[in-house]
Design a protein around this motif. Structure first.
Motif, PDB file in Angstrom:
ATOM      1  N   TRP A 142       5.877  11.614  -0.592  1.00 54.82           N
ATOM      2  CA  TRP A 142       5.573  10.878   0.481  1.00 54.82           C
ATOM      3  C   TRP A 142       4.642   9.659   0.050  1.00 54.82           C
ATOM      4  N   TYR A 143       5.056   8.483   0.674  1.00 57.64           N
ATOM      5  CA  TYR A 143       4.169   7.216   0.440  1.00 57.64           C
ATOM      6  C   TYR A 143       3.879   6.436   1.538  1.00 57.64           C
ATOM      7  N   ASN A 144       2.762   5.979   1.858  1.00 57.18           N
ATOM      8  CA  ASN A 144       2.261   5.440   3.049  1.00 57.18           C
ATOM      9  C   ASN A 144       1.149   4.253   2.366  1.00 57.18           C
ATOM     10  N   SER A 145       1.374   3.031   2.994  1.00 54.78           N
ATOM     11  CA  SER A 145       0.479   1.990   2.446  1.00 54.78           C
ATOM     12  C   SER A 145       0.415   0.967   3.577  1.00 54.78           C
ATOM     13  N   LEU A 146      -0.981   0.441   3.554  1.00 61.48           N
ATOM     14  CA  LEU A 146      -1.364  -0.821   4.230  1.00 61.48           C
ATOM     15  C   LEU A 146      -1.253  -1.993   3.196  1.00 61.48           C
ATOM     16  N   ALA A 155      -2.858   2.577  -0.887  1.00 64.62           N
ATOM     17  CA  ALA A 155      -1.761   3.200  -0.618  1.00 64.62           C
ATOM     18  C   ALA A 155      -2.094   4.731  -0.799  1.00 64.62           C
ATOM     19  N   SER A 156      -1.308   5.507  -0.329  1.00 62.17           N
ATOM     20  CA  SER A 156      -1.285   7.128  -0.522  1.00 62.17           C
ATOM     21  C   SER A 156      -0.013   7.802  -1.029  1.00 62.17           C
ATOM     22  N   ALA A 157       0.007   7.920  -2.093  1.00 63.83           N
ATOM     23  CA  ALA A 157       1.141   8.539  -2.796  1.00 63.83           C
ATOM     24  C   ALA A 157       1.145  10.000  -3.263  1.00 63.83           C
ATOM     25  N   ILE A 158       1.962  11.000  -2.489  1.00 65.38           N
ATOM     26  CA  ILE A 158       1.881  12.181  -2.774  1.00 65.38           C
ATOM     27  C   ILE A 158       3.236  12.646  -3.138  1.00 65.38           C
ATOM     28  N   ASP A 159       3.625  13.551  -4.361  1.00 64.59           N
ATOM     29  CA  ASP A 159       4.547  14.065  -4.733  1.00 64.59           C
ATOM     30  C   ASP A 159       4.377  15.614  -5.160  1.00 64.59           C
ATOM     31  N   GLU A 160       5.566  16.280  -5.326  1.00 61.93           N
ATOM     32  CA  GLU A 160       5.550  17.629  -5.774  1.00 61.93           C
ATOM     33  C   GLU A 160       6.082  17.781  -7.191  1.00 61.93           C
ATOM     34  N   ARG A 174       1.885  20.244  -5.014  1.00 59.07           N
ATOM     35  CA  ARG A 174       1.788  18.807  -4.153  1.00 59.07           C
ATOM     36  C   ARG A 174       0.420  18.307  -4.457  1.00 59.07           C
ATOM     37  N   GLY A 175       0.410  16.940  -4.611  1.00 66.35           N
ATOM     38  CA  GLY A 175      -0.899  16.258  -5.187  1.00 66.35           C
ATOM     39  C   GLY A 175      -0.717  15.025  -5.263  1.00 66.35           C
ATOM     40  N   PRO A 176      -1.729  14.056  -5.659  1.00 64.32           N
ATOM     41  CA  PRO A 176      -1.546  12.450  -5.680  1.00 64.32           C
ATOM     42  C   PRO A 176      -0.483  12.223  -6.811  1.00 64.32           C
ATOM     43  N   GLN A 177       0.155  11.101  -6.738  1.00 62.90           N
ATOM     44  CA  GLN A 177       1.246  10.757  -7.540  1.00 62.90           C
ATOM     45  C   GLN A 177       0.317  10.117  -8.655  1.00 62.90           C
ATOM     46  N   ALA A 178       0.703  10.433 -10.095  1.00 67.05           N
ATOM     47  CA  ALA A 178      -0.084   9.916 -11.054  1.00 67.05           C
ATOM     48  C   ALA A 178       0.332   8.644 -11.644  1.00 67.05           C
ATOM     49  N   GLN A 179       1.404   8.032 -10.770  1.00 71.97           N
ATOM     50  CA  GLN A 179       1.583   6.419 -11.348  1.00 71.97           C
ATOM     51  C   GLN A 179       1.333   5.416 -10.360  1.00 71.97           C
ATOM     52  N   THR A 180       0.599   5.831  -9.025  1.00 68.61           N
ATOM     53  CA  THR A 180       0.325   5.037  -8.146  1.00 68.61           C
ATOM     54  C   THR A 180      -1.359   4.749  -7.960  1.00 68.61           C
ATOM     55  N   PRO A 181      -1.988   3.644  -8.152  1.00 73.03           N
ATOM     56  CA  PRO A 181      -3.304   3.666  -7.863  1.00 73.03           C
ATOM     57  C   PRO A 181      -3.560   3.442  -6.375  1.00 73.03           C
ATOM     58  N   ARG A 182      -4.786   4.077  -5.767  1.00 72.10           N
ATOM     59  CA  ARG A 182      -5.038   3.939  -4.500  1.00 72.10           C
ATOM     60  C   ARG A 182      -5.235   2.841  -3.981  1.00 72.10           C
ATOM     61  N   GLN A 183      -5.929   1.539  -4.625  1.00 69.51           N
ATOM     62  CA  GLN A 183      -5.935   0.147  -4.356  1.00 69.51           C
ATOM     63  C   GLN A 183      -5.569  -0.773  -5.508  1.00 69.51           C
TER      64      GLN A 183
END
Length: 206
Positions: A98-102, A123-128, A148-157
């Motif tokens: 799941w990926y959501n971003s402003l 951004a919020s990136a979650i994967d399994e 399920r947890g935060p994706q390791a390749q995507t920073p929050r900001q």
């Protein structure tokens, strides 16, 4: 019976590991969507605010197909679902993300030799199952929802700021307007530019 029964007649198959794929293998399904609003600002510039997201289904992941139930000794062949083999790595398409971003972007188009672009993403990136190089095998059977947890390749900001400035030197400018084409080819048309990127840290798999 993917392996003929006599092919390893001279080997101890209980110490041999296999790699397998699930039946009815399908391509992953990725859905992408976004909504953006753009405002016209002074100085030939624009401000854009957007939501962007995606969903991934049936993504590739691996699980231990010969994992023993929790609490039992995996070194004892009789405890394994397939005691005649050691480890079995099964490639399946069961993971999701799941990926959501402003996103916000300010852009000043080229005027008086100056261009600016600034962008910010929250951004919020979650994967399994993680991405390439990640440990994709779940700790319990094929229970990927527990991974399920935060994706390791995507920073929050992430913030990016870029500028391009055309130096007012050369033909068509105040300085060097009478230069020959040869002189202008060496001394005119120079630009100054910068790109600054700042982002928060990446999640760690503990």
């Amino acid at each position: 019976q993917p392996v003929p029964s006599n092919i390893f007649s001279t080997y101890n198959t209980s110490i041999i590991s296999l790699t397998a794929r699930q039946q009815d293998y399908h391509a992953a399904l990725i859905e992408q969507f976004n909504l953006a609003i753009q405002y016209q600002l002074p100085l030939t510039s624009t401000l854009e605010i957007a939501y962007a997201g995606n969903r991934g289904y049936r993504e590739f992941a691996e699980n231990a197909g010969n994992q023993v139930p929790f609490g039992l000794d995996g070194s004892v062949a009789a405890n394994r679902p397939y005691p005649q083999w050691n480890g079995i790595t099964v490639g399946s398409q069961v993971a999701r993300n799941w990926y959501n971003s402003l996103q916000a972007k300010y852009e000043k188009r080229v005027s008086a030799g100056w261009y600016t672009l600034a962008s910010y993403t929250f951004a919020s990136a979650i994967d399994e199952a993680g991405a390439w190089g990640a440990n994709t095998q779940p700790q319990i059977g094929n229970n990927f929802s527990a991974e399920r947890g935060p994706q390791a390749q995507t920073p929050r900001q992430r913030f990016t700021f870029a500028n391009i400035y055309e130096l007012p030197i050369g033909r068509g400018h105040h300085l060097g307007s009478n230069w020959s084409r040869t002189t202008d080819a060496f001394l005119g048309g120079w630009h100054l530019s910068n790109i600054l990127t700042i982002h928060t840290g990446l999640p760690l798999n503990v």
